[in-house]
Design a protein around this motif. Sequence first.
Motif, short mmCIF file in Angstrom:
data_model
loop_
_atom_site.label_atom_id
_atom_site.label_comp_id
_atom_site.label_asym_id
_atom_site.label_seq_id
_atom_site.Cartn_x
_atom_site.Cartn_y
_atom_site.Cartn_z
N TRP A 342 -33.52 4.15 -41.67
CA TRP A 342 -34.75 4.61 -41.03
C TRP A 342 -35.41 3.50 -40.21
CZ3 TRP A 342 -36.00 9.39 -40.15
CH2 TRP A 342 -35.47 10.39 -40.96
N VAL A 343 -35.33 2.27 -40.71
CA VAL A 343 -35.88 1.14 -39.93
C VAL A 343 -35.13 1.00 -38.61
CG1 VAL A 343 -36.06 -1.38 -39.86
CG2 VAL A 343 -36.77 -0.14 -41.90
N SER A 344 -33.81 1.13 -38.67
CA SER A 344 -33.02 1.02 -37.43
C SER A 344 -33.33 2.16 -36.48
CB SER A 344 -31.53 0.97 -37.76
OG SER A 344 -31.12 2.16 -38.42
N LEU A 377 -45.16 6.37 -35.20
CA LEU A 377 -45.76 7.50 -35.90
C LEU A 377 -44.85 8.72 -35.88
CD1 LEU A 377 -49.53 7.26 -34.82
CD2 LEU A 377 -48.54 6.82 -37.08
N ILE A 378 -44.25 8.98 -34.72
CA ILE A 378 -43.33 10.12 -34.62
C ILE A 378 -42.14 9.95 -35.57
CG2 ILE A 378 -41.72 11.33 -33.10
CD1 ILE A 378 -43.66 10.80 -30.81
N SER A 379 -41.61 8.73 -35.64
CA SER A 379 -40.47 8.47 -36.53
C SER A 379 -40.88 8.63 -37.98
CB SER A 379 -39.93 7.06 -36.28
OG SER A 379 -39.52 6.90 -34.95
N LEU A 380 -42.07 8.14 -38.35
CA LEU A 380 -42.54 8.26 -39.72
C LEU A 380 -42.77 9.72 -40.11
CD1 LEU A 380 -43.50 6.92 -42.33
CD2 LEU A 380 -45.78 6.72 -41.31
N ILE A 381 -43.37 10.47 -39.20
CA ILE A 381 -43.61 11.89 -39.47
C ILE A 381 -42.29 12.65 -39.64
CG2 ILE A 381 -44.53 14.03 -38.48
CD1 ILE A 381 -46.74 12.33 -37.20
N SER A 382 -41.32 12.33 -38.78
CA SER A 382 -40.02 13.00 -38.90
C SER A 382 -39.35 12.65 -40.23
CB SER A 382 -39.12 12.60 -37.74
OG SER A 382 -38.82 11.22 -37.77
N PHE A 383 -39.53 11.42 -40.70
CA PHE A 383 -38.97 11.02 -41.99
C PHE A 383 -39.62 11.79 -43.13
CE2 PHE A 383 -39.31 7.99 -45.63
CZ PHE A 383 -37.98 8.04 -46.01
N LEU A 384 -40.94 11.92 -43.09
CA LEU A 384 -41.64 12.66 -44.14
C LEU A 384 -41.28 14.14 -44.12
CD1 LEU A 384 -45.19 11.00 -43.90
CD2 LEU A 384 -43.39 10.57 -45.60
N VAL A 385 -41.12 14.70 -42.93
CA VAL A 385 -40.71 16.11 -42.82
C VAL A 385 -39.31 16.30 -43.39
CG1 VAL A 385 -40.11 17.93 -41.18
CG2 VAL A 385 -42.21 16.61 -40.87
#
Length: 437
Positions: A342-344, A377-385
């Motif tokens: 996810w970091v990458s 933020l978009i990446s974090l939200i996609s991860f949580l979803v």
Amino acid sequence: MVSEVVEKKLYDAASKGDVAILVRLVEEDPYLVHGVSFPFSRNLLHVAAMHGQASIVEEVLKFNPRLARISDSQKSSPLHIAAEEGHVEICQRLLSVAPEACWWRDCHDMNPLHIAAMKGHVEIVKRLLQESHLLVMERLHRKETVLHLCVKHGQLRTLKVLVDRLGEDLVDAFDEDGETILHLAVRANQLETVRYLVESKKIKRRARNSTGKTPLQILNESPRYTSSSYSEIRRSLLKLLQPSLESAMPEMTNTTMVVVVLITTMAFQNAVNPPGGMWQEDTSSHKAGEAVIAYTHPHIYKHLVRANIVAFVSSILTIFLIASGLTSRNIFLLNIALFGMWVSLIAIAVSYGASTMVITPNTKTKSVDLIVVIISLISLISFLVALLFVHIAMMYFSWRGKIRGREDLTTDPLPKRILYRIFQRLETWGCLRPNHL
């Protein structure tokens, strides 16, 4: 013909371990060792093995080793008798003389391994397995395996030894009624056996017998008030209905590997061939081969380099962990690998945003910091979803398992019951097709 007096002396000597009397009687009449026959057509080795007299067994084998290959009227060899009584030393000596006796069946269709397992003689079981692991493949007349015998007679220690050394096929073997050892353990209310079988992870999920019933259904049909361990057995069986991380591990690692290799390639390509290209000639302000955007957009270039480094290093770390044989048992390393992926992803997204700003007109008026924040933020939200979706999917499969097991859903918490109603509605409307999941 051996007289009753001499026969009794021989029997007493063999059963009590009196080697001196045995040797004296045999020296007086060498035929005694070959011709004497006790009740059930047993010879001296049968008697010595029954009473655990290893010294007598040794002396008799010196006189006539062929007695180790003679069975009594119950088709039991001396090895059968020694295995039943649990005499390890005698079993080892008999196997050294007549190793083929470990395959012989008695009148109950059992070989010495079956008998030793049924009686719980672990050391003899281990010794027989050293002779041949194929002994465990011998089935009884109702297609029962040696594991079925262990469960029926409550021999958990022996069961553990056999399960640890056997493959999954025999652990999940069916008897004539289509029942596995887990079915039998539930019927016999053996809590510790059920726990061990579930935790061993060699039992197939939702195995059904010939009537189509799972172990959980068998438990639910039994009167709860007759079993003090009902709730504990039920809790153990429910673990089999949960989606297994170990079963999903190969597909998950393959997908992760594809993603991180692609990100590594993108980060490397973006580093050696940045947007805007390279200077082709040396001048007073730059040299050939240097990035153009390092001079035209120095602020954006710093973010681009940092994002590429983070994406490349985190991807390499993830690739190293997966290639090192990452398994579901290494939960800590598994979390590191997923976090690295996810970091990458976030880093390569930032790199993409910076590259887009360079090749888009009028980028000098844009804030690269704002772009970085938005992409993160978009990446974090996609991860949580994604995590939420996985959790809901696991809840759905758990609900389907409870439906198949005819469990009482009214005892679950209110949020779960609400989700169950939603799942039921979606299936009714045709949005979910459980047969294809």
